[in-house]
Design a protein around this motif. Structure first.
Motif, PDB file in Angstrom:
ATOM      1  N   LYS A   1      38.465 -74.881 -21.344  1.00  0.00           N
ATOM      2  CA  LYS A   1      36.837 -75.288 -21.081  1.00  0.00           C
ATOM      3  C   LYS A   1      37.066 -76.245 -20.582  1.00  0.00           C
ATOM      4  CE  LYS A   1      34.048 -75.055 -25.085  1.00  0.00           C
ATOM      5  NZ  LYS A   1      33.142 -74.116 -24.888  1.00  0.00           N
TER       6      LYS A   1
ATOM      7  N   TYR B   1      32.104 -76.576 -16.722  1.00  0.00           N
ATOM      8  CA  TYR B   1      30.628 -76.286 -16.902  1.00  0.00           C
ATOM      9  C   TYR B   1      28.890 -76.176 -15.935  1.00  0.00           C
ATOM     10  CZ  TYR B   1      32.124 -74.084 -21.017  1.00  0.00           C
ATOM     11  OH  TYR B   1      32.663 -73.244 -22.000  1.00  0.00           O
TER      12      TYR B   1
ATOM     13  N   GLU C   1      30.588 -62.317 -19.449  1.00  0.00           N
ATOM     14  CA  GLU C   1      29.573 -63.009 -20.765  1.00  0.00           C
ATOM     15  C   GLU C   1      28.943 -64.100 -20.390  1.00  0.00           C
ATOM     16  OE1 GLU C   1      32.699 -66.113 -21.548  1.00  0.00           O
ATOM     17  OE2 GLU C   1      33.013 -66.786 -19.752  1.00  0.00           O
TER      18      GLU C   1
ATOM     19  N   ILE D   1      37.019 -67.298 -29.635  1.00  0.00           N
ATOM     20  CA  ILE D   1      37.118 -67.779 -30.794  1.00  0.00           C
ATOM     21  C   ILE D   1      36.771 -67.127 -31.961  1.00  0.00           C
ATOM     22  CG2 ILE D   1      37.361 -69.317 -32.380  1.00  0.00           C
ATOM     23  CD1 ILE D   1      38.916 -70.971 -30.800  1.00  0.00           C
ATOM     24  N   THR D   2      35.217 -66.957 -31.496  1.00  0.00           N
ATOM     25  CA  THR D   2      34.334 -66.127 -32.559  1.00  0.00           C
ATOM     26  C   THR D   2      34.056 -64.673 -32.274  1.00  0.00           C
ATOM     27  OG1 THR D   2      32.406 -68.382 -32.432  1.00  0.00           O
ATOM     28  CG2 THR D   2      32.090 -65.868 -33.027  1.00  0.00           C
TER      29      THR D   2
ATOM     30  N   THR E   1      30.444 -69.576 -30.568  1.00  0.00           N
ATOM     31  CA  THR E   1      30.257 -70.769 -31.906  1.00  0.00           C
ATOM     32  C   THR E   1      28.592 -71.596 -31.579  1.00  0.00           C
ATOM     33  OG1 THR E   1      31.941 -71.921 -30.965  1.00  0.00           O
ATOM     34  CG2 THR E   1      30.761 -72.941 -32.627  1.00  0.00           C
TER      35      THR E   1
HETATM   36  C1  LIG Z   1      31.976 -69.871 -20.850  1.00  0.00           C
HETATM   37  C2  LIG Z   1      31.875 -69.391 -22.474  1.00  0.00           C
HETATM   38  N1  LIG Z   1      32.032 -68.363 -22.941  1.00  0.00           N
HETATM   39  C3  LIG Z   1      31.864 -67.747 -24.214  1.00  0.00           C
HETATM   40  C4  LIG Z   1      32.347 -68.973 -25.675  1.00  0.00           C
HETATM   41  C5  LIG Z   1      32.167 -68.464 -26.779  1.00  0.00           C
HETATM   42  O1  LIG Z   1      33.298 -69.077 -27.087  1.00  0.00           O
HETATM   43  P1  LIG Z   1      33.544 -69.335 -29.095  1.00  0.00           P
HETATM   44  O2  LIG Z   1      33.623 -68.280 -29.657  1.00  0.00           O
HETATM   45  O3  LIG Z   1      35.254 -69.938 -29.017  1.00  0.00           O
HETATM   46  O4  LIG Z   1      32.926 -70.825 -29.287  1.00  0.00           O
HETATM   47  C6  LIG Z   1      32.187 -70.520 -24.728  1.00  0.00           C
HETATM   48  C7  LIG Z   1      31.453 -71.253 -26.059  1.00  0.00           C
HETATM   49  O5  LIG Z   1      31.920 -72.396 -25.928  1.00  0.00           O
HETATM   50  C8  LIG Z   1      31.318 -70.563 -23.502  1.00  0.00           C
HETATM   51  O6  LIG Z   1      31.722 -71.596 -23.091  1.00  0.00           O
END
Ligand SMILES: Cc1ncc(COP(=O)(O)O)c(C=O)c1O
Length: 309
Positions: free
Chosen positions: A161, A166, A195, A222-223, A260
């Motif tokens: 991340k 971003y 995604e 993680i979700t 999240t």
């Molecule tokens: C690009 C991207 N994909 C997927 C997710 C979902 O990840 P998580 O479930 O860990 O928040 C996020 C959020 O953090 C994201 O920024």
């Protein structure tokens, strides 16, 4: 999504609890110029037994892993970051909140090589509601396929991340909203589904669940991992290494986002084409309601997903 900073008055930064307005950085901070920071987004939920941080350990693991490709040594161990976070939530007396840990290269000398810059670390918490709108969790959202593609992992590590990366998500979000959509779906370099800008994507067909695999260049959400487990525990077949073509978005029985921020949000249309009955489908509802039930009640079999505050 908006929050009022007046709701919160403390930020933890570089080992200290600071007043909100004092948690500032120099304009020549390396990460501001080159995006050399990494971050996490975590939720703390109000549960039957008080506030609990959801999957904190997994988020912390990803936080340190995100930093590795950039040789960014976070000068605090997981116990120190946990202590700081719990203390912040207690000080602010929040029953539920969003948690934003961030680590980045600070300022010493501006040049591409960041190694001289001091690593900086901060954690902020604030109250946060639903991300994609109040009705989204029930009614679903209208999304559009973005003309921006997700970068590949040979360009920027997709498992990290990274703050600078971003801009890809920001461009896709801006475009989606410009076209009247609530959110975007981003394709990868091959033209298959990756995604959302801040969400992973799930598809339901003939009662089975598919989600794009890590090899498609997604963030290992993680979700996503949690929802895969919840769905399997409910008895669903989940294909978690799927390749999903753009065309399959328009013929899916159901689609939903996980993240999240988005939690589990149904998608009711893609590029103005209805998904299923243009509302939340039965599989989505089943998995989503079990997920929210787990968040609220912390059943024993998921106890290790929660860190009490
Ligand atoms: C690009 C991207 N994909 C997927 C997710 C979902 O990840 P998580 O479930 O860990 O928040 C996020 C959020 O953090 C994201 O920024």
């Amino acid at each position: 999504m908006a929050f009022d900073e007046m709701d919160v008055d403390t930020i933890w930064m570089d080992g200290e609890f600071l007043d909100w307005e004092d948690a500032t950085i120099h304009v020549l901070t390396h990460a501001l110029h080159y995006g050399t920071g990494i971050f996490e987004g975590v939720r703390c939920y109000e549960t039957d037994t008080g506030p609990a941080i959801f999957r904190w350990d997994a988020h912390l693991d990803r936080f340190y892993e995100s930093a590795k490709p950039y040789e960014l040594d976070i000068p605090y161990d997981p116990e120190e970051l946990t202590e700081a976070t719990v203390e912040l939530i207690r000080r602010e007396e929040l029953s539920s909140c969003y948690i934003r840990p961030i680590a980045f290269y600070g300022y010493k000398r501006l040049g591409l090589n960041p190694s001289e810059g001091p690593p900086r670390t901060a954690i902020a918490v604030w109250p946060w509601g639903t991300y994609l709108g109040e009705d989204a969790l029930e009614q679903g959202v209208d999304v559009g396929v973005s003309s921006w593609r997700k970068y590949s992992s040979s360009q920027i590590p997709t498992s990290s991340k990274t703050t600078g990366a971003y801009v890809n998500s920001v461009l896709a979000s801006l475009e989606a909203r410009r076209h009247g959509y609530v959110e975007a779906i981003v394709l990868n370099d091959e033209g298959n589904v990756a995604e959302g800008p801040g969400e992973n994507l799930f598809l339901v067909r003939d009662g089975e669940i598919f989600t794009t695999g890590l090899a498609e260049g997604i963030l290992d959400g993680i979700t996503r991992r949690s929802v895969i487990q919840v769905a399997r525990d409910l008895g669903y077949t989940v294909h978690d290494e799927a390749t999903i073509s753009r065309g399959e978005l328009y013929t899916a029985d159901e689609l939903f986002f996980t993240g999240t921020a988005a939690e589990g949000t149904p998608i009711r249309s893609v590029d103005d084409t209805a998904v299923g009955e243009r509302t939340r489908g039965p599989v989505t509802e089943d998995v989503q309601s079990r997920f929210f039930e787990i968040l609220e009640t912390q059943p024993d079999e998921y106890a290790d997903w929660f860190v009490p505050v």
